[in-house]
Design a protein around this motif. Structure first.
Motif, PDB file in Angstrom:
ATOM      1  N   LEU A  15      44.629  41.605  47.806  1.00  0.00           N
ATOM      2  CA  LEU A  15      43.432  42.296  46.998  1.00  0.00           C
ATOM      3  C   LEU A  15      43.487  43.581  46.880  1.00  0.00           C
ATOM      4  O   LEU A  15      42.899  44.310  45.898  1.00  0.00           O
ATOM      5  N   THR A  16      43.825  44.350  47.955  1.00  0.00           N
ATOM      6  CA  THR A  16      43.981  45.555  47.603  1.00  0.00           C
ATOM      7  C   THR A  16      44.953  46.041  46.590  1.00  0.00           C
ATOM      8  O   THR A  16      44.513  46.989  46.003  1.00  0.00           O
ATOM      9  N   ARG A  17      46.075  45.614  46.543  1.00  0.00           N
ATOM     10  CA  ARG A  17      46.866  45.800  45.351  1.00  0.00           C
ATOM     11  C   ARG A  17      46.221  45.565  44.041  1.00  0.00           C
ATOM     12  O   ARG A  17      46.423  46.244  42.970  1.00  0.00           O
ATOM     13  N   LEU A  18      45.791  44.280  44.096  1.00  0.00           N
ATOM     14  CA  LEU A  18      45.241  43.887  42.918  1.00  0.00           C
ATOM     15  C   LEU A  18      43.954  44.873  42.185  1.00  0.00           C
ATOM     16  O   LEU A  18      43.822  45.409  41.090  1.00  0.00           O
ATOM     17  N   VAL A  19      43.067  45.432  43.263  1.00  0.00           N
ATOM     18  CA  VAL A  19      41.848  46.221  43.046  1.00  0.00           C
ATOM     19  C   VAL A  19      42.521  47.621  42.483  1.00  0.00           C
ATOM     20  O   VAL A  19      41.998  48.305  41.620  1.00  0.00           O
ATOM     21  N   HIS A  20      43.295  48.049  43.172  1.00  0.00           N
ATOM     22  CA  HIS A  20      44.278  49.375  42.953  1.00  0.00           C
ATOM     23  C   HIS A  20      44.657  49.454  41.612  1.00  0.00           C
ATOM     24  O   HIS A  20      44.725  50.352  40.645  1.00  0.00           O
ATOM     25  N   TRP A  21      45.334  48.367  41.062  1.00  0.00           N
ATOM     26  CA  TRP A  21      46.082  48.331  39.950  1.00  0.00           C
ATOM     27  C   TRP A  21      44.936  48.175  38.735  1.00  0.00           C
ATOM     28  O   TRP A  21      45.066  48.826  37.715  1.00  0.00           O
ATOM     29  N   ALA A  22      44.004  47.501  38.963  1.00  0.00           N
ATOM     30  CA  ALA A  22      42.525  47.298  37.907  1.00  0.00           C
ATOM     31  C   ALA A  22      42.294  48.498  37.854  1.00  0.00           C
ATOM     32  O   ALA A  22      41.719  49.234  36.602  1.00  0.00           O
ATOM     33  N   GLN A  23      42.096  49.350  38.990  1.00  0.00           N
ATOM     34  CA  GLN A  23      41.483  50.767  38.756  1.00  0.00           C
ATOM     35  C   GLN A  23      42.511  51.758  37.697  1.00  0.00           C
ATOM     36  O   GLN A  23      41.733  52.558  36.998  1.00  0.00           O
ATOM     37  N   ARG A  24      43.707  51.537  38.075  1.00  0.00           N
ATOM     38  CA  ARG A  24      44.680  52.345  37.440  1.00  0.00           C
ATOM     39  C   ARG A  24      44.546  52.118  36.022  1.00  0.00           C
ATOM     40  O   ARG A  24      44.886  53.138  35.150  1.00  0.00           O
ATOM     41  N   SER A  25      44.417  50.812  35.413  1.00  0.00           N
ATOM     42  CA  SER A  25      44.622  50.540  34.358  1.00  0.00           C
ATOM     43  C   SER A  25      43.590  50.880  33.294  1.00  0.00           C
ATOM     44  O   SER A  25      43.377  50.728  32.239  1.00  0.00           O
ATOM     45  N   GLY A  26      42.323  51.137  34.142  1.00  0.00           N
ATOM     46  CA  GLY A  26      41.204  51.662  33.405  1.00  0.00           C
ATOM     47  C   GLY A  26      40.136  50.497  32.923  1.00  0.00           C
ATOM     48  O   GLY A  26      38.990  50.749  32.434  1.00  0.00           O
ATOM     49  N   ALA A  27      40.329  49.235  33.803  1.00  0.00           N
ATOM     50  CA  ALA A  27      39.410  48.196  33.353  1.00  0.00           C
ATOM     51  C   ALA A  27      38.178  48.488  34.283  1.00  0.00           C
ATOM     52  O   ALA A  27      38.059  49.067  35.114  1.00  0.00           O
ATOM     53  N   THR A  28      37.088  47.911  33.595  1.00  0.00           N
ATOM     54  CA  THR A  28      35.694  47.991  34.227  1.00  0.00           C
ATOM     55  C   THR A  28      35.205  46.696  34.920  1.00  0.00           C
ATOM     56  O   THR A  28      34.229  46.869  35.706  1.00  0.00           O
ATOM     57  N   GLY A  29      35.935  45.689  34.839  1.00  0.00           N
ATOM     58  CA  GLY A  29      35.606  44.612  35.457  1.00  0.00           C
ATOM     59  C   GLY A  29      36.858  43.454  35.615  1.00  0.00           C
ATOM     60  O   GLY A  29      37.946  43.802  35.146  1.00  0.00           O
ATOM     61  N   ILE A  30      36.586  42.647  36.866  1.00  0.00           N
ATOM     62  CA  ILE A  30      37.813  41.627  37.068  1.00  0.00           C
ATOM     63  C   ILE A  30      37.114  40.324  36.995  1.00  0.00           C
ATOM     64  O   ILE A  30      35.945  40.059  37.492  1.00  0.00           O
ATOM     65  N   GLY A  31      37.829  39.422  36.128  1.00  0.00           N
ATOM     66  CA  GLY A  31      37.278  38.192  35.825  1.00  0.00           C
ATOM     67  C   GLY A  31      37.848  37.246  36.755  1.00  0.00           C
ATOM     68  O   GLY A  31      39.119  37.320  36.974  1.00  0.00           O
ATOM     69  N   MET A  32      36.987  36.241  37.464  1.00  0.00           N
ATOM     70  CA  MET A  32      37.509  35.619  38.526  1.00  0.00           C
ATOM     71  C   MET A  32      36.930  34.014  38.229  1.00  0.00           C
ATOM     72  O   MET A  32      35.662  34.050  37.726  1.00  0.00           O
ATOM     73  N   GLU A  33      37.525  33.033  38.649  1.00  0.00           N
ATOM     74  CA  GLU A  33      37.010  31.890  38.485  1.00  0.00           C
ATOM     75  C   GLU A  33      36.262  31.406  39.450  1.00  0.00           C
ATOM     76  O   GLU A  33      36.262  31.981  40.783  1.00  0.00           O
ATOM     77  N   ASP A  34      35.101  30.652  39.262  1.00  0.00           N
ATOM     78  CA  ASP A  34      33.845  30.616  40.488  1.00  0.00           C
ATOM     79  C   ASP A  34      34.167  29.195  40.967  1.00  0.00           C
ATOM     80  O   ASP A  34      33.802  28.258  40.799  1.00  0.00           O
ATOM     81  N   LEU A  35      35.156  29.455  41.915  1.00  0.00           N
ATOM     82  CA  LEU A  35      35.984  28.060  42.384  1.00  0.00           C
ATOM     83  C   LEU A  35      34.987  27.678  43.624  1.00  0.00           C
ATOM     84  O   LEU A  35      34.306  28.380  44.358  1.00  0.00           O
ATOM     85  N   ASP A  36      35.183  26.267  43.743  1.00  0.00           N
ATOM     86  CA  ASP A  36      34.421  25.528  44.728  1.00  0.00           C
ATOM     87  C   ASP A  36      35.360  24.414  44.978  1.00  0.00           C
ATOM     88  O   ASP A  36      34.730  23.388  44.213  1.00  0.00           O
ATOM     89  N   PHE A  37      36.095  24.021  45.871  1.00  0.00           N
ATOM     90  CA  PHE A  37      36.698  22.843  45.949  1.00  0.00           C
ATOM     91  C   PHE A  37      36.259  21.732  46.911  1.00  0.00           C
ATOM     92  O   PHE A  37      36.825  20.716  47.425  1.00  0.00           O
ATOM     93  N   SER A  38      34.834  21.905  47.203  1.00  0.00           N
ATOM     94  CA  SER A  38      34.327  21.031  48.331  1.00  0.00           C
ATOM     95  C   SER A  38      34.430  19.528  47.880  1.00  0.00           C
ATOM     96  O   SER A  38      34.345  18.696  48.384  1.00  0.00           O
ATOM     97  N   ALA A  39      34.302  19.457  46.572  1.00  0.00           N
ATOM     98  CA  ALA A  39      33.995  18.000  45.846  1.00  0.00           C
ATOM     99  C   ALA A  39      35.444  17.493  45.487  1.00  0.00           C
ATOM    100  O   ALA A  39      35.645  16.274  44.965  1.00  0.00           O
TER     101      ALA A  39
END
Length: 545
Positions: free
Chosen positions: A354-378
């Motif tokens: 996650l640290t590498r992901l956040v640092h790359w997102a910051q360097r690329s100039g993006a303002t958000g990170i899209g993530m799936e709202d995962l829940d594998f309980s069912a």
């Protein structure tokens, strides 16, 4: 589209509401170790006794019963320690209650699946959305017995729910079960006993705003000096005034140390917890405090500079950068991690990825990170996936809850917003519409990379599908309605493509010459053929001249 469920709208995930930092208590004297063990054992016994009373009260709990429990504990400790113990017992009962509700939902999902499959003929084929019948009479019989077992367990769980009865293990159920598998865990009986007792100790205190340095029970000064308010039966162990014991060790929080010091200077609440790591023989102090609620960044602002679409997998994050219009930019990125080994190793792997992901997102100039709202309980039950044991283990191993919590807190520190999207059909539609078009001799696109694009486009509010193929060669509409990738408000977005050449209407080329010469009269059928058939490279059709 028939069979496709309605998709939930994307939303910006709220930021973290609390902070916790930890430091080691070094250079403790033997007397410090003895006092900490005595205080932890005494207060742990009080916490176990209070939790038993709280669980026995069930749904009859109220402000009056809470006050009675606190008064009984105050006699053998102090009012602040009693308040911390009763609050911890109440929180633990509430957590068990939520786990009980999740267990009931899981049983209901398994019962529904079993009933559906048992109602089908033996050998009936299933569909992509629903499983078919069982393969043999023997399997049908075994599943029928399992259905009866699940219904019995469900009835017992529902009865406990209505009665407010929960089952809690202080110290953890996993550590309790380890007692029966000491050889597999690599522990001796004495080592397990030491770890079990240490987990059941209680050395914690809630903060109080307005009090000196934000906590009266466990006080830490700005210079790092730690002192503990001893309970009444252990007051004879005090080495300072007012029944306090000052440790020889000092602490210094390297991470968020400035923020922690600011709270001490303002006498704002800081909660502390002291615990022993029996495997290393080290004592640690954890400080935590709440942050004021911050208004969530609007969705329009979160997607203004583009987003990073992230697809979560069992061994890596597949990420792709998209601009605000939904166009992929650059090359796909993969951040690998290994979820085998100990809990500490898995947690470190997730944190580093996650640290590498956040640092790359910051360097690329993006303002958000899209993530799936995962829940594998069912989606990880035996009844849903049947014999696919490895797949059940695969989705069970993805740390969805811990991943979301860590990513939200880490992204908030870098000024990035987390946009949660519906995970339905992201891998299927991403592979269908984006994997092949973006594959080149120098770029190998996987299905996970294409899913990252689908997630990013959904986070931006765009449809996953790319623009449709051009019309047929004869430019007719026999293949159906044609759409183009354009903004919803764009004019003539459903129109035809602009001409690919600089032709003007009619049969006259830009040079002024005609495309074909005048032909002979068509009324003379037996006239000799004087036209020569040629192929125009721009028109791709046979013409005569």
């Amino acid at each position: 589209m028939v069979g496709v469920r309605a998709l939930a709208a994307p939303f910006v995930v709220p930021g973290p509401s609390g902070v916790a930092v930890r430091d080691r208590l070094k250079h403790l004297s033997p007397e410090d170790d003895r006092v900490l063990r005595a205080v932890g054992e005494h207060q742990g016994e009080l916490a176990s006794r209070d939790l038993k009373v709280r669980c026995g009260q069930g749904l009859e709990h109220g402000a009056g019963t809470w006050a009675v429990r606190k008064r009984e504990l105050t006699k053998v400790s102090s009012s602040r320690i009693a308040g911390a113990i009763t609050k911890a017992s109440h929180d633990q009962w509430a957590l068990a209650r939520r786990g009980q509700a999740a267990h009931i939902q899981s049983l209901e999902a398994g019962i529904r699946t079993l009933k559906h499959r048992l109602s089908l003929p033996i050998g009936a084929r299933g569909t992509k959305r629903a499983a078919g019948g069982y393969r043999s009479k023997g399997e049908w019989f075994r599943k029928a017995r399992r259905l009866a077992g699940l219904e019995t367990r469900h009835a017992a769980a529902v009865n406990d729910w209505h009665a407010g009865r929960v089952r809690v293990v202080r110290g953890g159920k996993r550590l309790l079960n380890t007692r029966h598998h000491l050889a597999a865990a690599g522990l001796t009986e004495d080592q397990w006993r030491g770890r079990w007792e240490a987990e059941r100790w209680f050395l914690a205190a809630d903060g109080e705003s307005g009090k000196r340095f934000g906590n009266e029970t466990i006080r830490v000064t700005p210079t790092g000096q730690v002192s503990i308010k001893l309970p009444a039966p252990l007051a004879h162990l005090a080495n300072s005034g007012h029944g306090r014991y000052v440790l020889a060790s000092t602490v210094a929080f390297a991470h968020r140390g400035v923020e922690w010091a600011d709270r001490l200077e303002g006498n704002r609440a800081v909660a502390y917890r002291i615990h022993l790591n029996t495997a290393r023989g080290r004592w640690y102090l954890t400080a935590s405090w709440q942050r004021p609620l911050v208004r969530t960044v609007p969705w329009e602002s979160a997607r203004a500079g583009g987003v990073i679409g992230v697809d979560t997998n069992a061994d890596h994050f597949a990420a792709y950068r998209l601009d605000q219009h939904g166009n992929p930019v650059g090359e796909p990125h993969r951040f690998a991690y290994d979820l085998s080994g100990t809990t500490q190793h898995r947690d470190a792997q997730i944190r580093h990825a996650l640290t590498r992901l956040v640092h790359w997102a910051q360097r690329s100039g993006a303002t958000g990170i899209g993530m799936e709202d995962l829940d594998f309980s069912a989606e990880k039950t035996r009844e849903k996936h049947g014999r696919r044991k490895r797949f059940r283990q695969l989705i069970s191993g993805i740390p969805t809850g811990k991943l979301k919590a860590r990513l939200v807190s880490m992204a908030a520190e870098q000024g990035l917003a987390i946009i949660a999207v519906d995970p339905a059909y992201t891998s299927m539609w991403g592979g269908q519409h984006w994997q092949k078009p973006l594959t080149t001799p120098h770029r190998k696109m996987s299905r996970h990379d294409a899913a990252g694009i689908a997630i990013g486009r959904r986070a931006l509010g765009h449809p996953v599908r790319r623009r449709t193929a051009p019309p047929p060669h004869d430019r007719s509409d026999r293949v159906g309605h044609r759409t183009a990738q354009a903004a919803p408000g764009a004019r003539e977005r459903e129109g035809t493509r602009p001409p690919a050449t600089d032709h003007v209407p009619g049969d006259v080329l830009p040079s002024g010459t005609r495309k074909r010469r005048p032909s002979a009269s068509k009324t003379v059928r037996d006239a000799p053929r004087t036209q020569e058939r040629i192929r125009d490279p721009l028109l791709h059709t046979g013409q005569e001249r």
